[in-house]
Design an enzyme around this catalytic site. Sequence first.
Site, mmCIF file in Angstrom:
data_model
loop_
_atom_site.group_PDB
_atom_site.id
_atom_site.type_symbol
_atom_site.label_atom_id
_atom_site.label_comp_id
_atom_site.label_asym_id
_atom_site.label_seq_id
_atom_site.Cartn_x
_atom_site.Cartn_y
_atom_site.Cartn_z
ATOM 1 N N ARG A 257 0.865 -1.187 0.000
ATOM 2 C CA ARG A 257 0.000 0.000 0.000
ATOM 3 C C ARG A 257 0.895 1.228 0.000
ATOM 4 N NH1 ARG A 257 -2.327 0.639 5.358
ATOM 5 N NH2 ARG A 257 -0.965 2.444 5.428
ATOM 6 N N HIS A 261 -3.451 4.487 4.743
ATOM 7 C CA HIS A 261 -4.614 3.601 4.623
ATOM 8 C C HIS A 261 -5.782 4.340 3.971
ATOM 9 C CE1 HIS A 261 -7.769 0.761 5.512
ATOM 10 N NE2 HIS A 261 -8.416 1.678 6.185
ATOM 11 N N TYR A 270 3.651 4.551 11.828
ATOM 12 C CA TYR A 270 3.871 3.126 12.082
ATOM 13 C C TYR A 270 4.721 2.407 11.035
ATOM 14 C CZ TYR A 270 -0.357 2.884 9.120
ATOM 15 O OH TYR A 270 -1.267 3.033 8.116
HETATM 16 C C1 LIG Z 1 -15.683 -5.623 10.041
HETATM 17 C C2 LIG Z 1 -14.789 -4.432 10.094
HETATM 18 N N1 LIG Z 1 -13.874 -4.333 11.058
HETATM 19 C C3 LIG Z 1 -13.036 -3.264 11.093
HETATM 20 C C4 LIG Z 1 -13.144 -2.275 10.163
HETATM 21 C C5 LIG Z 1 -12.190 -1.076 10.194
HETATM 22 N N2 LIG Z 1 -11.261 -1.235 9.073
HETATM 23 C C6 LIG Z 1 -11.471 -0.576 7.907
HETATM 24 S S1 LIG Z 1 -10.335 -0.960 6.762
HETATM 25 C C7 LIG Z 1 -9.522 -1.985 7.815
HETATM 26 C C8 LIG Z 1 -8.279 -2.699 7.394
HETATM 27 C C9 LIG Z 1 -8.490 -3.624 6.243
HETATM 28 O O1 LIG Z 1 -7.261 -4.076 5.776
HETATM 29 P P1 LIG Z 1 -7.146 -4.974 4.504
HETATM 30 O O2 LIG Z 1 -8.225 -5.988 4.481
HETATM 31 O O3 LIG Z 1 -5.753 -5.476 4.435
HETATM 32 O O4 LIG Z 1 -7.440 -3.987 3.280
HETATM 33 P P2 LIG Z 1 -6.620 -2.678 2.849
HETATM 34 O O5 LIG Z 1 -7.296 -1.520 3.508
HETATM 35 O O6 LIG Z 1 -5.220 -2.852 3.270
HETATM 36 O O7 LIG Z 1 -6.751 -2.588 1.374
HETATM 37 C C10 LIG Z 1 -10.155 -2.025 9.047
HETATM 38 C C11 LIG Z 1 -9.705 -2.831 10.191
HETATM 39 C C12 LIG Z 1 -14.144 -2.395 9.190
HETATM 40 N N3 LIG Z 1 -14.300 -1.493 8.228
HETATM 41 N N4 LIG Z 1 -14.939 -3.499 9.155
#
Ligand SMILES: Cc1ncc(C[n+]2csc(CCOP(=O)(O)OP(=O)(O)O)c2C)c(N)n1
Length: 358
Positions: A257, A261, A270
């Site tokens: 990434r 985020h 971090y």
């Molecule tokens: C069920 C749920 N738990 C927590 C969140 C908060 N949250 C939003 S994005 C994220 C991280 C997701 O990471 P990843 O699946 O690796 O996707 P990326 O954002 O890196 O593309 C989190 C924990 C959420 N949106 N939905």
Amino acid sequence: MIIDNYDPLKNEMFQILDEKGNVRPELEPELEEKDLVRFYQYMLISRIADEKAFALQREGRMGTYPQLKGHEAIQIGSAMALKEEDWMFPVYRDLGAMMIRGVPLYLIYLYWMGFEVGSCFPEGVKVFPFTVPVGSQISIGMGHAWAAKLKGEKRVNLVSFGDGATSEGDFHDGLNFAGVFKAPAVFLCNNNQWAISVPLDRQTSSPTIAQKALAYGFKGIRVDGNDILAMHVATKEALGKARDGGGPTLIEAYTYRMSDHTTADDASRYRTEEEVKEWEAKDPIHRFKIYLQSKNIWNEELEAEIRKEGTEIVADAVKRSEEAAPPTPEEIFKFTYKEMTPQLEEQLEELQRAIDSR
Ligand SMILES: Cc1ncc(C[n+]2csc(CCOP(=O)(O)OP(=O)(O)O)c2C)c(N)n1
Ligand SMILES: [Mg+2]
């Protein structure tokens, strides 16, 4: 099949174009020049659209937005492997893939501006509305694929999600069912090594995500997610296998990434600058440009033409999204289900009474 030659347990990764843009001739796919140009065109247009969204957020013209920078090869390479009849179940970062599948950019912008109507894709666009609850699209995408099998429809679903989603129950439910029912689905894990501030080694102790497929009884492969040729070839093969009744595949697209985020995050808290720099050198667009140059397809003129087109598409999307009628509070209730439940109707009435009494 090429994907059978890579063992996820051995940490092997399928790559055709290396970081310097060198091609492995024995693996080079035979693609028409127009398709190669389209790969480049849409990777670049996605990045222009992404940078614009970032700028809009900073100017207070958009809400929180998740940048896709670094994910271009995964999105364009895989989405361009889909056939007309196939469906895509995207994750929130999939702006480029959704554009390729016919979702108008202004709707994606509207979504991030807080408009529910941004999820209403035009009739005939075979893209499921993207959602933010992590992993929720996986079991739904599996069910929709299984339905195709039961109904005898020859379509395949491409279900996209992040590395963080592999820790959700939906991932395990979805992949387990898909294995048992041989659902025509390709699971695409965008392993960008971070789930907000949680690094991959806190997400799983498996050496690869691809190997998780073995436990569900099907093939998993790790692919270089910054190599559009490898992404395209692997996805096309996996889709073909599913279409022919061979069941699902898990593709782990290994990338990074490159942005925070979302616009609400500050990744410098971090992770190190060196790590980001290291991955900048692996940029998927730059790598593919060198490849196109070596084939005498890329030149300054083509670059200028695509940039002009991209800028126009983006300007038009900004205009259309900013001219859209402002959302009403009712939309929150009306867009949850096809038909409102009695509870939602009651809540909407309550809201209306509150608005009227002001
Ligand atoms: C069920 C749920 N738990 C927590 C969140 C908060 N949250 C939003 S994005 C994220 C991280 C997701 O990471 P990843 O699946 O690796 O996707 P990326 O954002 O890196 O593309 C989190 C924990 C959420 N949106 N939905
Ligand atoms: Mg991630």
